[in-house]
Design an enzyme around this catalytic site. Structure first.
Site, mmCIF file in Angstrom:
data_model
loop_
_atom_site.group_PDB
_atom_site.id
_atom_site.type_symbol
_atom_site.label_atom_id
_atom_site.label_comp_id
_atom_site.label_asym_id
_atom_site.label_seq_id
_atom_site.Cartn_x
_atom_site.Cartn_y
_atom_site.Cartn_z
ATOM 1 N N ASP A 64 0.797 -1.227 0.000
ATOM 2 C CA ASP A 64 0.000 0.000 0.000
ATOM 3 C C ASP A 64 0.836 1.288 0.000
ATOM 4 O O ASP A 64 0.354 2.346 -0.359
ATOM 5 C CB ASP A 64 -0.940 0.025 1.221
ATOM 6 C CG ASP A 64 -0.192 -0.148 2.538
ATOM 7 O OD1 ASP A 64 1.035 -0.346 2.494
ATOM 8 O OD2 ASP A 64 -0.833 -0.093 3.604
ATOM 9 N N HIS A 65 2.103 1.178 0.377
ATOM 10 C CA HIS A 65 2.927 2.387 0.486
ATOM 11 C C HIS A 65 3.664 2.702 -0.819
ATOM 12 O O HIS A 65 3.499 3.761 -1.398
ATOM 13 C CB HIS A 65 3.967 2.235 1.604
ATOM 14 C CG HIS A 65 3.439 2.471 2.979
ATOM 15 N ND1 HIS A 65 2.456 1.716 3.538
ATOM 16 C CD2 HIS A 65 3.778 3.389 3.915
ATOM 17 C CE1 HIS A 65 2.203 2.146 4.771
ATOM 18 N NE2 HIS A 65 2.995 3.173 5.017
ATOM 19 N N ASP A 119 4.075 -0.790 11.297
ATOM 20 C CA ASP A 119 3.619 0.538 10.914
ATOM 21 C C ASP A 119 3.031 1.191 12.159
ATOM 22 O O ASP A 119 2.270 0.562 12.900
ATOM 23 C CB ASP A 119 2.560 0.456 9.818
ATOM 24 C CG ASP A 119 2.314 1.826 9.234
ATOM 25 O OD1 ASP A 119 2.866 2.123 8.156
ATOM 26 O OD2 ASP A 119 1.609 2.629 9.877
ATOM 27 N N ARG A 379 -0.046 13.271 9.782
ATOM 28 C CA ARG A 379 1.265 13.872 10.061
ATOM 29 C C ARG A 379 1.516 15.051 9.141
ATOM 30 O O ARG A 379 1.270 14.956 7.938
ATOM 31 C CB ARG A 379 2.386 12.836 9.853
ATOM 32 C CG ARG A 379 2.318 11.768 10.895
ATOM 33 C CD ARG A 379 3.490 10.819 10.867
ATOM 34 N NE ARG A 379 3.357 9.966 12.033
ATOM 35 C CZ ARG A 379 3.628 8.669 12.067
ATOM 36 N NH1 ARG A 379 4.109 8.073 10.998
ATOM 37 N NH2 ARG A 379 3.461 7.989 13.171
ATOM 38 N N SER A 535 7.091 7.554 12.799
ATOM 39 C CA SER A 535 6.861 6.237 12.203
ATOM 40 C C SER A 535 7.617 5.117 12.907
ATOM 41 O O SER A 535 8.500 5.344 13.734
ATOM 42 C CB SER A 535 7.243 6.296 10.728
ATOM 43 O OG SER A 535 8.414 5.574 10.491
ATOM 44 N N ARG A 537 9.436 3.014 11.183
ATOM 45 C CA ARG A 537 10.440 2.531 10.222
ATOM 46 C C ARG A 537 11.763 2.210 10.919
ATOM 47 O O ARG A 537 12.414 3.084 11.480
ATOM 48 C CB ARG A 537 10.633 3.551 9.080
ATOM 49 C CG ARG A 537 11.134 4.896 9.475
ATOM 50 C CD ARG A 537 11.085 5.877 8.307
ATOM 51 N NE ARG A 537 9.705 6.269 8.011
ATOM 52 C CZ ARG A 537 9.335 7.477 7.583
ATOM 53 N NH1 ARG A 537 10.249 8.416 7.384
ATOM 54 N NH2 ARG A 537 8.070 7.754 7.341
HETATM 55 C C1 MIC Z 1 4.250 6.755 8.060
HETATM 56 O O1 MIC Z 1 3.077 7.103 8.112
HETATM 57 O O2 MIC Z 1 5.198 7.474 8.423
HETATM 58 C C2 MIC Z 1 4.579 5.351 7.558
HETATM 59 C C3 MIC Z 1 5.203 5.503 6.241
HETATM 60 O O3 MIC Z 1 3.384 4.628 7.404
HETATM 61 C C4 MIC Z 1 5.482 4.675 8.586
HETATM 62 C C5 MIC Z 1 6.049 3.395 8.149
HETATM 63 C C6 MIC Z 1 7.209 3.542 7.194
HETATM 64 O O4 MIC Z 1 8.013 4.440 7.340
HETATM 65 O O5 MIC Z 1 7.311 2.698 6.310
HETATM 66 C C7 MIC Z 1 4.819 4.472 9.942
HETATM 67 O O6 MIC Z 1 3.919 5.178 10.299
HETATM 68 O O7 MIC Z 1 5.276 3.600 10.719
HETATM 69 FE FE1 SF4 Z 2 0.110 5.088 4.930
HETATM 70 FE FE2 SF4 Z 2 1.441 5.840 7.115
HETATM 71 FE FE3 SF4 Z 2 -0.005 7.596 5.717
HETATM 72 FE FE4 SF4 Z 2 -1.231 5.738 7.083
HETATM 73 S S1 SF4 Z 2 0.038 7.366 7.914
HETATM 74 S S2 SF4 Z 2 -1.711 6.361 5.011
HETATM 75 S S3 SF4 Z 2 0.132 4.005 6.877
HETATM 76 S S4 SF4 Z 2 1.821 6.523 5.022
#
Ligand code: MIC
Ligand code: SF4
Length: 644
Positions: A64-65, A119, A379, A535, A537
């Site tokens: 999905d990312h 995530d 975010r 996140s 990550r």
């Molecule tokens: C995000 O919203 O920052 C992400 C991308 O979903 C991350 C995960 C990632 O960095 O792959 C998260 O929220 O953990």
């Molecule tokens: Fe995707 Fe992270 Fe954004 Fe949610 S917050 S939509 S999991 S990138």
């Protein structure tokens, strides 16, 4: 003494440790989820453990990312994850099926079960009474292998909801109010539990918006009771057999209680550049906007889409505004395509995106230079949109859609009376985009398909007796994982290639950091409060590991990032006296001697600043298990050793 709901689920899953606040406990994990941006690494780690089949009740791998395929890398990762899933007993949600949290809520989440996901927004499933926690990829890999997940037994904060939301005031405004009260670090070490009469007025998608964005509080997770409304949702998803009623005991005791009267809330926005920079719309004023993005795991449910379509019906998006809409799942997209809501969006001029994270992670739709963008996401960290000077405001879908027509930040209450938006008795159910794993008897016939961009886990080594190196970087408060390891369309395809992605580590703060750190071979990073927020990550720990970072000394850490540092074998240290932060300069030579002995002896370590000719104390607040992980050089080595 009665128990809170979170305590009940924890106590039913605790396999090590005591129900004692602040101490480390191990939880049995029923379900896991991964997404593709963290998934490749998590499955490489899972493979490295040599376990043939996942041992959870249900593990799901989502794509999905990284759905923008502007080179072979992302497609290769998707193929790799699909093949690992097939071989090792994991359900595979193909690209197009939707955002992991939205789909998991719809199709897989079960009240009362435990879920960890690679995530940070995994707590979304707290909306149906699940104990759902965001974690690093390696922790998820261990849980898939049947290992426990370790957390500090959290404090439980109760948010008691009374009243009812007024027309056009939304679940987003509830969580923005919580963020205003508690701030982005107010939830660290805590579970946020919602109770009260007001809960009954909120549907499951609304609850899920609130638990989703609880991640922005730094909380371990957020949870709602599982009640009649949850049952209706599960029934409509054809999953009533998975439902059970769950709530706190009436005499449950909470560590803190916050009262929110839903009737008193008004539309709000989180202003640039932090989710807790919350203001009422009238405080901000009618600022002119350039872009509106609707979607993300926070606000892309069917209910959100129906409201948006209603507001856009018969109107045209303002000529100075670009409106994009990404419905959260195939189920949502399919239903709005059949009930006419999608046509209303298209008619109004919305740019319809695929059901994926998209602009939320900087995968397209970056605003124009200095552009003001209203987003229903969670975010708004500086630069996350892909435009460094973009001004991102986080708002409800109601505000977003109405403002898109007006051309400025507008209050949807001006629309007048709100019709009732009800969820259907039956959602459109078709799980044809979830590929089932191969049966165990045929698993050895499944080949793992690896692309050339997929590189192995960085080299690790046991903790050194003496750490003697320079401070390679000094940063301030609230450093996010987007600062440490930026995302976006250009960098995300490197998620399965640590040597390459490391070249972007901390470049938002200092473009020379990667080359400087690499040249130093070993170094220490110094940070302020709430270091590593955002996140899950683990790349924000693996890239520093690759660049030779041995320790990070801060005023305080965010929960998941601290765990990721430990998993990567990097010492997460905090200043005993915060004034020592001011005395250190970038480039100072620091030394920690007899590390293993000092750590075995207690929590306090002495650090010498060779340049400044003084010593100061730092704290290593970890469990004995985590000390053992650090001694081994990280969780992967520790797990391999303990598996023999
Ligand atoms: C995000 O919203 O920052 C992400 C991308 O979903 C991350 C995960 C990632 O960095 O792959 C998260 O929220 O953990
Ligand atoms: Fe995707 Fe992270 Fe954004 Fe949610 S917050 S939509 S999991 S990138």
């Amino acid at each position: 003494m009665g128990k809170t709901l979170a305590e009940k689920i924890i106590d039913a899953h605790i396999i090590e440790g005591q129900a004692e606040k602040g101490t480390e406990i191990a939880l049995r994990i029923d379900q896991t989820l991964t997404q593709d941006a963290t998934g490749t690494m998590a499955y490489l780690e899972f493979e490295a453990m040599g376990i043939p089949r996942v041992k959870t009740e249900r593990s799901v791998a989502y794509i999905d990312h990284n759905t923008l395929q502007s080179g072979f890398e992302n497609a290769d990762d998707h193929r790799y994850i699909g093949s690992v899933a097939k071989k090792h007993g994991i359900y595979f949600s193909r690209p197009g099926n939707g955002i992991c949290h939205q789909v998991h809520l719809e199709r897989f989440g079960i009240p009362g079960k435990t879920l960890i996901g690679s995530d940070s927004h995994t707590p979304t499933c707290g909306g149906i009474g699940m104990l759902a926690i965001g974690a690093g990829g390696l922790d998820v890999a261990v849980a898939m292998g049947g290992g426990a997940y370790y957390i500090t037994y959290p404090e439980i904060v109760n948010i008691n909801l009374t009243g009812k939301l007024n027309d056009w005031v939304a679940a987003k405004d509830v969580i923005l109010e919580v963020l205003r009260i508690l701030t982005v670090k107010g939830g660290v070490g805590k579970i946020i539990e919602y109770t009260g009469e007001g809960v009954k007025t909120l549907s499951v998608p609304e609850r899920a918006t609130i638990t989703n964005m609880g991640a922005e509080l730094g909380a371990t997770t957020s949870i709602f009771p599982s009640d009649e409304i949850t049952l209706e949702f599960m029934k409509a998803q054809g999953r009533e057999k998975d439902w059970s009623p769950l709530s706190a005991d009436s005499d449950a005791v909470y560590d803190k209680v916050i009262e929110i009267n839903l009737s008193n809330l008004t539309p709000m926005a989180a202003c640039p550049h932090s989710p807790d920079n919350v203001k009422k719309l009238d405080e901000i004023g009618k600022i002119k906007i350039d872009q509106v993005c609707i979607g993300s795991c926070t606000n892309s449910s069917l209910l959100d889409m129906l409201k948006v379509a209603h507001i856009l019906d018969g109107k045209t998006v303002h000529p100075d505004v670009s409106l994009s809409i990404a419905p959260g799942s195939k189920q949502v997209l399919n239903m709005i395509s059949k009930n006419g809501a999608l046509a209303k969006m298209i008619d109004a001029g919305a740019r319809i995106l695929e059901s994926a994270c998209g602009p939320c992670i900087g995968m397209g739709q970056s605003p124009n230079s200095g552009g003001i963008s209203l987003r229903t996401f969670n975010r708004n960290f500086e630069g996350r949109s892909g435009t460094k000077d973009g001004q991102i405001y986080l708002v409800s879908p109601e505000i977003a859609a109405y403002s898109a027509i007006k051309g400025y930040l507008a209050d949807p209450r001006e629309i007048g009376e709100m019709p009732e938006f009800a969820l259907p008795d039956k959602f459109e159910i078709n799980d044809n985009m979830v590929t089932l794993p191969e049966c165990e008897c045929n698993a050895d016939k499944v080949n793992i398909l690896r692309g050339p961009n997929i590189k192995s886990y960085p080299v690790t080594a046991p903790l050194k007796e003496t750490i003697l190196c320079k401070c390679s970087l000094k940063v301030g408060d609230n450093i996010t994982t987007d600062h440490i390891m930026p995302a976006g369309a250009k960098i995300l395809p490197l998620r399965s290639n640590i040597p390459e992605i490391s070249k972007h580590c901390f470049t938002v703060c200092d473009p020379d950091f990667p080359s400087r750190a690499k040249k130093l071979e070993e170094s220490i990073i110094v940070g302020g409060n709430n270091y590593g927020q955002g996140s899950s990550r683990e790349h924000a720990a693996l890239a520093p590991l690759y660049l030779g970072v041995k320790a990070v000394i801060t005023k305080s850490f965010a929960r998941i990032h601290k765990a990721n540092l430990i998993n990567a074998g990097i010492l997460p240290l905090t200043f005993v006296d915060e004034l020592d932060y001011d005395k250190i300069s970038e480039g100072d030579i620091l030394s920690i001697e007899n590390t293993v002995e000092q750590i075995k002896a207690g929590d306090i370590l002495e650090v010498k600043n060779i340049d400044g000719k003084y010593s100061f104390n730092v704290k290593l607040e970890v469990s004995d298990r985590q000390k053992a992980i650090l001694f081994e050089g990280g969780l992967l080595d520790y797990t391999k050793k303990s598996l023999g």
